[in-house]
Design a protein around this motif. Structure first.
Motif, short mmCIF file in Angstrom:
data_model
loop_
_atom_site.label_atom_id
_atom_site.label_comp_id
_atom_site.label_asym_id
_atom_site.label_seq_id
_atom_site.Cartn_x
_atom_site.Cartn_y
_atom_site.Cartn_z
N GLN A 138 0.82 -1.21 0.00
CA GLN A 138 0.00 0.00 0.00
C GLN A 138 0.86 1.26 0.00
O GLN A 138 0.59 2.22 -0.73
CB GLN A 138 -0.94 -0.01 1.21
CG GLN A 138 -2.07 -1.02 1.09
CD GLN A 138 -2.92 -1.10 2.35
OE1 GLN A 138 -2.40 -1.21 3.45
NE2 GLN A 138 -4.22 -1.04 2.19
N LYS A 139 1.91 1.26 0.83
CA LYS A 139 2.80 2.43 0.89
C LYS A 139 3.48 2.66 -0.45
O LYS A 139 3.59 3.80 -0.92
CB LYS A 139 3.86 2.21 1.97
CG LYS A 139 3.35 2.36 3.39
CD LYS A 139 4.49 2.16 4.39
CE LYS A 139 4.00 2.34 5.82
NZ LYS A 139 5.10 2.11 6.80
N ASN A 141 2.48 1.77 -3.46
CA ASN A 141 1.62 2.01 -4.62
C ASN A 141 0.49 3.03 -4.42
O ASN A 141 -0.32 3.22 -5.31
CB ASN A 141 1.01 0.68 -5.08
CG ASN A 141 2.05 -0.27 -5.61
OD1 ASN A 141 2.58 -0.11 -6.70
ND2 ASN A 141 2.36 -1.30 -4.81
N THR A 142 0.44 3.69 -3.26
CA THR A 142 -0.62 4.66 -3.00
C THR A 142 -0.62 5.79 -4.02
O THR A 142 -1.65 6.12 -4.61
CB THR A 142 -0.48 5.24 -1.58
OG1 THR A 142 -0.69 4.20 -0.62
CG2 THR A 142 -1.53 6.33 -1.34
N MET A 145 -1.70 4.59 -7.45
CA MET A 145 -3.14 4.37 -7.53
C MET A 145 -3.90 5.69 -7.64
O MET A 145 -4.86 5.81 -8.42
CB MET A 145 -3.61 3.58 -6.30
CG MET A 145 -5.12 3.39 -6.20
SD MET A 145 -5.82 2.42 -7.57
CE MET A 145 -5.61 0.74 -6.93
N GLN A 146 -3.48 6.69 -6.87
CA GLN A 146 -4.14 7.99 -6.90
C GLN A 146 -4.04 8.62 -8.29
O GLN A 146 -5.01 9.18 -8.81
CB GLN A 146 -3.53 8.91 -5.85
CG GLN A 146 -3.89 8.52 -4.42
CD GLN A 146 -3.19 9.37 -3.38
OE1 GLN A 146 -2.18 10.03 -3.67
NE2 GLN A 146 -3.70 9.35 -2.15
#
Length: 253
Positions: A138-139, A141-142, A145-146
């Motif tokens: 998550q860290k 690819n955040t 993704m945004q």
């Protein structure tokens, strides 16, 4: 002979220094950097409604606090520090419990002093390692993704979601293995009773395996609230389902 006498004397001294009797608890806490007068609430659960219930309230004095009382069986409780961004979960049980509050990162507060709290801390650390893969993904690819969402790049969004779901399934599988391995090897831990209780809420659970784990539990755990609920659920699982097709009359000879 002198050595034996010394050891016996030391043992007696240790026992006499205990501040609690059987059925009592003493929470000794440190709250460095937290101003005097800040409130700390010991919160449990109403046995009937299952709603949160404030059991005691104390104030921080000179970076310390103390809560004491009586307890009949181990159960998860929380400490709530006034102004903190979350609760501190721990197992309230007989004995001397030490809680060091981390005011800057409440989830990093340290709990120790009794068998079940030491076990909870160790087991929770192992689970955190397993779940780290999800956190790291998550860290990493955040931002990606945004950007994809802003540009409506569905290919990138779908690709990231697919990767995330694959990692999530692996983490869930690894976590289940850790839960099972822990329950098998820790028959005296309250955590094991909670694991078995959770297993019986999963339709895919092997009931015979859950029953074997329950049978291996220490008798003291079978007499706790989770232990009694496990026994009830195992009994219900063995009962024939309502509406099950009965064998034709006269089929047995």
């Amino acid at each position: 002979m002198k050595k034996i006498f010394f050891l016996l004397t030391a043992s007696v001294a240790i026992i006499s220094c205990s501040k609690v009797k059987d059925g009592e608890y003493l929470i000794t806490g440190t709250a460095k950097g937290i101003e005097n007068g800040k409130t700390i609430i010991l919160q449990g659960q109403d046995p009937t409604t299952k709603m949160p219930l404030a059991l005691d309230t104390v104030k921080v004095e000179d970076g310390k606090f103390e809560i004491k009382g009586k307890v009949t069986e181990p159960a998860f409780h929380t400490l709530i520090l006034q102004g903190a961004n979350g609760p501190i979960p721990f197992i309230l049980e007989t004995g001397e419990i030490t809680i060091a509050i981390d005011k800057d990162s409440i989830h990093k507060s340290k709990i120790s002093g009794t068998y079940n709290n030491d076990e909870y801390t160790t087991f929770n650390a192992e689970l955190t390692k397993t779940q780290k893969r999800l956190v790291d993904f998550q860290k990493k690819n955040t931002a990606k993704m945004q950007t994809a969402q802003q540009t409506q790049d569905t290919a990138t969004i779908n690709g990231l979601m697919k990767e995330f779901m694959a990692i999530q399934i692996e983490v869930q599988t690894d976590s289940k293995k850790k839960y099972l391995a822990y329950a098998e090897s820790h028959p005296k831990s309250f955590i094991s009773a909670l694991i078995i209780q959770g297993m019986l809420g999963d339709p895919s659970t092997d009931i015979k395996k859950a029953e074997a784990l329950y049978n291996s539990l220490d008798e003291s755990l079978k007499n706790t609230t989770p232990g009694k609920e496990i026994k009830t659920k195992l009994g219900q699982a063995k009962m024939p389902s309502v509406g099950a097709t009965a064998p034709p009359v006269g089929s047995a000879k």
